[in-house]
Write a protein that holds these residues in place. Structure first.
Motif, PDB file in Angstrom:
ATOM      1  N   VAL A   1     -51.288   0.958  45.455  1.00  0.00           N
ATOM      2  CA  VAL A   1     -50.035   1.012  44.440  1.00  0.00           C
ATOM      3  C   VAL A   1     -48.732   1.322  45.101  1.00  0.00           C
ATOM      4  O   VAL A   1     -47.942   1.257  44.372  1.00  0.00           O
ATOM      5  CB  VAL A   1     -50.359   2.026  43.538  1.00  0.00           C
ATOM      6  N   GLY A   2     -48.750   1.731  46.585  1.00  0.00           N
ATOM      7  CA  GLY A   2     -47.534   2.099  47.016  1.00  0.00           C
ATOM      8  C   GLY A   2     -47.687   2.209  48.673  1.00  0.00           C
ATOM      9  O   GLY A   2     -48.738   2.495  49.196  1.00  0.00           O
ATOM     10  N   GLU A   3     -46.696   2.131  49.245  1.00  0.00           N
ATOM     11  CA  GLU A   3     -46.646   2.348  50.669  1.00  0.00           C
ATOM     12  C   GLU A   3     -45.343   3.087  51.195  1.00  0.00           C
ATOM     13  O   GLU A   3     -44.446   2.995  50.388  1.00  0.00           O
ATOM     14  CB  GLU A   3     -46.676   0.921  51.466  1.00  0.00           C
ATOM     15  N   ALA A   4     -45.451   3.902  52.248  1.00  0.00           N
ATOM     16  CA  ALA A   4     -44.657   4.864  52.762  1.00  0.00           C
ATOM     17  C   ALA A   4     -44.438   4.793  54.325  1.00  0.00           C
ATOM     18  O   ALA A   4     -45.602   4.795  54.850  1.00  0.00           O
ATOM     19  CB  ALA A   4     -44.668   6.133  52.173  1.00  0.00           C
ATOM     20  N   ASP A   5     -43.382   5.031  54.934  1.00  0.00           N
ATOM     21  CA  ASP A   5     -43.427   4.872  56.419  1.00  0.00           C
ATOM     22  C   ASP A   5     -43.165   6.512  57.011  1.00  0.00           C
ATOM     23  O   ASP A   5     -43.117   6.562  58.217  1.00  0.00           O
ATOM     24  CB  ASP A   5     -42.454   3.988  56.936  1.00  0.00           C
ATOM     25  N   ASP A   6     -43.005   7.496  56.261  1.00  0.00           N
ATOM     26  CA  ASP A   6     -42.921   8.872  56.538  1.00  0.00           C
ATOM     27  C   ASP A   6     -43.041   9.753  55.345  1.00  0.00           C
ATOM     28  O   ASP A   6     -43.334   9.160  54.335  1.00  0.00           O
ATOM     29  CB  ASP A   6     -41.546   9.092  57.425  1.00  0.00           C
ATOM     30  N   GLY A   7     -43.212  11.232  55.737  1.00  0.00           N
ATOM     31  CA  GLY A   7     -43.269  11.902  54.642  1.00  0.00           C
ATOM     32  C   GLY A   7     -42.597  12.202  53.598  1.00  0.00           C
ATOM     33  O   GLY A   7     -43.066  12.288  52.244  1.00  0.00           O
ATOM     34  N   ARG A   8     -41.416  12.090  53.919  1.00  0.00           N
ATOM     35  CA  ARG A   8     -40.438  12.038  52.802  1.00  0.00           C
ATOM     36  C   ARG A   8     -40.465  10.963  51.802  1.00  0.00           C
ATOM     37  O   ARG A   8     -40.481  11.059  50.507  1.00  0.00           O
ATOM     38  CB  ARG A   8     -38.877  12.157  53.207  1.00  0.00           C
ATOM     39  N   SER A   9     -40.611   9.750  52.178  1.00  0.00           N
ATOM     40  CA  SER A   9     -40.571   8.563  51.588  1.00  0.00           C
ATOM     41  C   SER A   9     -41.851   8.512  50.664  1.00  0.00           C
ATOM     42  O   SER A   9     -42.115   8.126  49.594  1.00  0.00           O
ATOM     43  CB  SER A   9     -40.393   7.281  52.280  1.00  0.00           C
ATOM     44  N   ALA A  10     -43.078   9.276  51.304  1.00  0.00           N
ATOM     45  CA  ALA A  10     -44.064   9.210  50.700  1.00  0.00           C
ATOM     46  C   ALA A  10     -44.217  10.058  49.751  1.00  0.00           C
ATOM     47  O   ALA A  10     -44.696   9.741  48.425  1.00  0.00           O
ATOM     48  CB  ALA A  10     -45.486   9.793  51.626  1.00  0.00           C
ATOM     49  N   LEU A  11     -43.345  11.066  49.602  1.00  0.00           N
ATOM     50  CA  LEU A  11     -43.412  11.967  48.350  1.00  0.00           C
ATOM     51  C   LEU A  11     -42.877  11.306  47.315  1.00  0.00           C
ATOM     52  O   LEU A  11     -43.238  11.586  46.061  1.00  0.00           O
ATOM     53  CB  LEU A  11     -42.413  13.266  48.825  1.00  0.00           C
ATOM     54  N   GLU A  12     -41.587  10.413  47.546  1.00  0.00           N
ATOM     55  CA  GLU A  12     -41.100   9.711  46.430  1.00  0.00           C
ATOM     56  C   GLU A  12     -42.046   8.601  45.797  1.00  0.00           C
ATOM     57  O   GLU A  12     -42.063   8.445  44.569  1.00  0.00           O
ATOM     58  CB  GLU A  12     -39.878   9.029  47.042  1.00  0.00           C
ATOM     59  N   VAL A  13     -42.758   7.879  46.621  1.00  0.00           N
ATOM     60  CA  VAL A  13     -43.795   7.118  46.149  1.00  0.00           C
ATOM     61  C   VAL A  13     -44.881   7.582  45.392  1.00  0.00           C
ATOM     62  O   VAL A  13     -45.363   7.015  44.314  1.00  0.00           O
ATOM     63  CB  VAL A  13     -44.452   6.073  47.513  1.00  0.00           C
ATOM     64  N   ILE A  14     -45.369   8.722  45.789  1.00  0.00           N
ATOM     65  CA  ILE A  14     -46.529   9.361  45.106  1.00  0.00           C
ATOM     66  C   ILE A  14     -46.240   9.851  44.000  1.00  0.00           C
ATOM     67  O   ILE A  14     -47.056   9.565  42.767  1.00  0.00           O
ATOM     68  CB  ILE A  14     -47.258  10.522  45.882  1.00  0.00           C
ATOM     69  N   ALA A  15     -44.889  10.222  43.722  1.00  0.00           N
ATOM     70  CA  ALA A  15     -44.363  10.687  42.373  1.00  0.00           C
ATOM     71  C   ALA A  15     -44.230   9.411  41.479  1.00  0.00           C
ATOM     72  O   ALA A  15     -44.279   9.670  40.214  1.00  0.00           O
ATOM     73  CB  ALA A  15     -42.921  11.327  42.550  1.00  0.00           C
ATOM     74  N   ALA A  16     -43.789   8.423  42.163  1.00  0.00           N
ATOM     75  CA  ALA A  16     -43.548   7.039  41.124  1.00  0.00           C
ATOM     76  C   ALA A  16     -44.647   6.531  40.909  1.00  0.00           C
ATOM     77  O   ALA A  16     -44.961   5.678  39.914  1.00  0.00           O
ATOM     78  CB  ALA A  16     -42.824   6.110  42.082  1.00  0.00           C
ATOM     79  N   THR A  17     -46.020   6.533  41.534  1.00  0.00           N
ATOM     80  CA  THR A  17     -47.322   5.741  41.274  1.00  0.00           C
ATOM     81  C   THR A  17     -48.419   6.676  41.045  1.00  0.00           C
ATOM     82  O   THR A  17     -49.243   6.098  40.569  1.00  0.00           O
ATOM     83  CB  THR A  17     -47.687   4.942  42.791  1.00  0.00           C
ATOM     84  N   THR A  18     -48.334   8.135  41.124  1.00  0.00           N
ATOM     85  CA  THR A  18     -49.495   8.729  40.719  1.00  0.00           C
ATOM     86  C   THR A  18     -50.809   8.353  41.342  1.00  0.00           C
ATOM     87  O   THR A  18     -51.694   7.871  40.555  1.00  0.00           O
ATOM     88  CB  THR A  18     -49.522   9.202  39.491  1.00  0.00           C
ATOM     89  N   PRO A  19     -51.160   8.051  42.624  1.00  0.00           N
ATOM     90  CA  PRO A  19     -52.589   7.704  43.074  1.00  0.00           C
ATOM     91  C   PRO A  19     -53.381   8.595  42.928  1.00  0.00           C
ATOM     92  O   PRO A  19     -53.161   9.727  42.546  1.00  0.00           O
ATOM     93  CB  PRO A  19     -52.045   7.500  44.648  1.00  0.00           C
TER      94      PRO A  19
END
Length: 214
Positions: free
Chosen positions: A29-47
């Motif tokens: 449901v989402g991809e990120a290229d580092d930890g900071r962007s990962a936190l944003e993606v995780i918050a938006a997609t709730t995997p």
């Protein structure tokens, strides 16, 4: 389908993992290229599970694990990396990772790992398990283990703990021991309290260090 976020600094690797998991009916449901962007993606997609590389520029995997713990985000994290260095494995597990696999795994192994973590289990690549156990026994005491008085486990709790260490989920433990899943959950909660552990992985680390598991 299990919802997954893939965190890796290499675009080709992320897309490759997505393609493989799509075939296995796992929903990226989402991809990120580092930890900071990962936190944003995780918050938006709730995997339900996070696949995390360790070596990334700027905000790496260990930083990400610690930040997730600091924010109280309890989504299980499966480290998926090319590095099998003992210190990295231990750092990742102590920071809260629930699984650790190398990128040379098969699609079936990766899919099983995702399902195991989503079901509440833990999983470490067999190729590094022996070295990790030796490092735990000879290395520093797991966080807090030296200050907590370990309470004796019952034989049933030891059986549950051994299956936890092998990566079994609560449901799989219940099936293996012919127990109700609710009973297993109660045993796991008691084990965490007795070992002074914050989660299942930390409980296994402490049990290994104390010689409860061999």
């Amino acid at each position: 389908m299990i919802r997954v976020v893939v965190v890796d600094d290499q675009t080709l690797v992320r897309h490759g993992i997505r393609t493989l998991l799509d075939i296995a009916d796992v929903d990226v449901v989402g991809e990120a290229d580092d930890g900071r962007s990962a936190l944003e993606v995780i918050a938006a997609t709730t995997p339900e599970v996070i696949l995390l590389d360790l070596r990334m520029p700027r905000f790496d995997g260990i930083w990400t694990l610690r930040e997730l713990a600091e924010r109280g985000i309890e989504i299980p994290v499966l480290v998926l990396t090319t590095f099998d260095d003992d210190s990295l494995v231990l750092d990742a597990l102590r920071a809260g990772a629930r699984g650790y696999l190398l990128k040379d795994v098969t699609v079936e192994q990766l899919t099983r790992a995702v399902h195991t973590l989503a079901d509440g289990g833990t999983l470490i690549a067999p190729s590094i398990t022996d070295r990790m156990l030796r490092a735990i026994r000879s290395g520093p005491t797991p966080d807090g283990a030296g200050t907590h008085q370990i309470q004796e486990l019952t034989e049933r709790e030891r059986e549950v703990l051994r299956l936890m260490a092998e990566g079994y989920s609560n449901r799989e433990i219940a099936e293996a021991l012919f127990l109700a899943e609710g009973t297993v959950k109660n045993h796991v909660s008691t084990i965490l309290v007795k070992l002074g552990a914050r989660d299942r992985t930390n409980a296994v680390l402490r049990a290994l260090h104390q010689g409860i598991l061999r």
